[in-house]
Write an enzyme that holds these catalytic residues in place. Sequence first.
Site, short mmCIF file in Angstrom:
data_model
loop_
_atom_site.label_atom_id
_atom_site.label_comp_id
_atom_site.label_asym_id
_atom_site.label_seq_id
_atom_site.Cartn_x
_atom_site.Cartn_y
_atom_site.Cartn_z
N PRO A 1 29.40 46.09 45.91
CA PRO A 1 28.27 45.60 46.72
C PRO A 1 27.47 44.55 45.96
CG PRO A 1 28.22 48.00 46.47
CD PRO A 1 29.25 47.48 45.53
N GLU A 2 27.13 43.48 46.63
CA GLU A 2 26.28 42.45 46.02
C GLU A 2 24.90 42.53 46.65
OE1 GLU A 2 27.88 38.66 45.25
OE2 GLU A 2 29.85 39.42 44.74
N HIS B 1 33.55 64.35 46.56
CA HIS B 1 32.84 63.21 45.96
C HIS B 1 31.36 63.14 46.31
CE1 HIS B 1 36.81 62.04 44.78
NE2 HIS B 1 37.17 61.78 46.03
N ARG C 1 34.66 56.78 43.22
CA ARG C 1 35.11 56.18 41.95
C ARG C 1 34.12 56.39 40.80
NH1 ARG C 1 37.75 50.47 42.99
NH2 ARG C 1 38.28 50.81 40.81
#
Length: 284
Positions: A2-3, A98, A117
């Site tokens: 994500p930016e 997760h 992740r």
Amino acid sequence: MPELPEVETVCRALDKLVARKTVQKVHILRDKIRTTIPPALKKLLPGYKIKDVERRAKYILINLTRAKSPSLTLIAHLGMSGQFAVAGGQKPRLREKHDHFMLDFTDGTQLVYNDPRRFGLIEYAPTEQLGMHKLFKDTGPEPLEKTLTAKNFYARLQKSRAPIKSVLLDQKVIAGVGNIYASEALFLACLHPQMSAAKITPAKAAELLAAIRLVLKAAIKSGGSTLRNYKSADGITGLFQHRFKAYDREGTPCPLKNCKGEIQKIVIAGRSTFFCPQHQKKSC
Ligand SMILES: [Zn+2]
């Protein structure tokens, strides 16, 4: 990853979904992400009310207040695959693989952080000391804040002889521009990505800052339209379908009117960079 626009989109959505909710219980389900989720949060947060959610660089800041207590800020980074989801009401969310962190609110809803992740981060700091926090003390100005003037931006660029593309990714120079938007902004400002930052003129610096703002705002705008909350879909991802002009368009004709160039891909400081050699020249 994500930016800035994705993180901004997530912050705006979270602000709408969780502001004014009061924390009842904190669950740390799996504490190891990029860093260990601070166990102190379990005792600290109950009774605190979420004031608002805002962004700094690529971090999500959840500001909390409680009467007669110092204000606190939960700091989150989504890493590669982090997602926040707001669940709840009458049907509590079932635990999912997760899920790392969860806040139960007094109204029966929950805020869940899921990160397959595990490159994300959850920390906290007293709100008053946020500027001094190790994650932020060296962070440059926000590109969308009006306090960053063209003059100030030019002065920051003057300090580096590195390629402008790398300098735009340096968080100390400007916060959160990111790899995709650096390529896009240089394309719009007609600047070669390998040009030395120190060689950019004041007029070009002003043009570049305007281009950065344009691409970030356009991305935020399109990001908002595809947002969903957990009830209707699979979490707040902030994913968006944005039409890039240069990024990831290697070998395609330059989309600029009257330009006959072709988008090329080069690697600068280890990062893929896309540009049109025809209208983005080193001499401009
Ligand atoms: Zn071109």
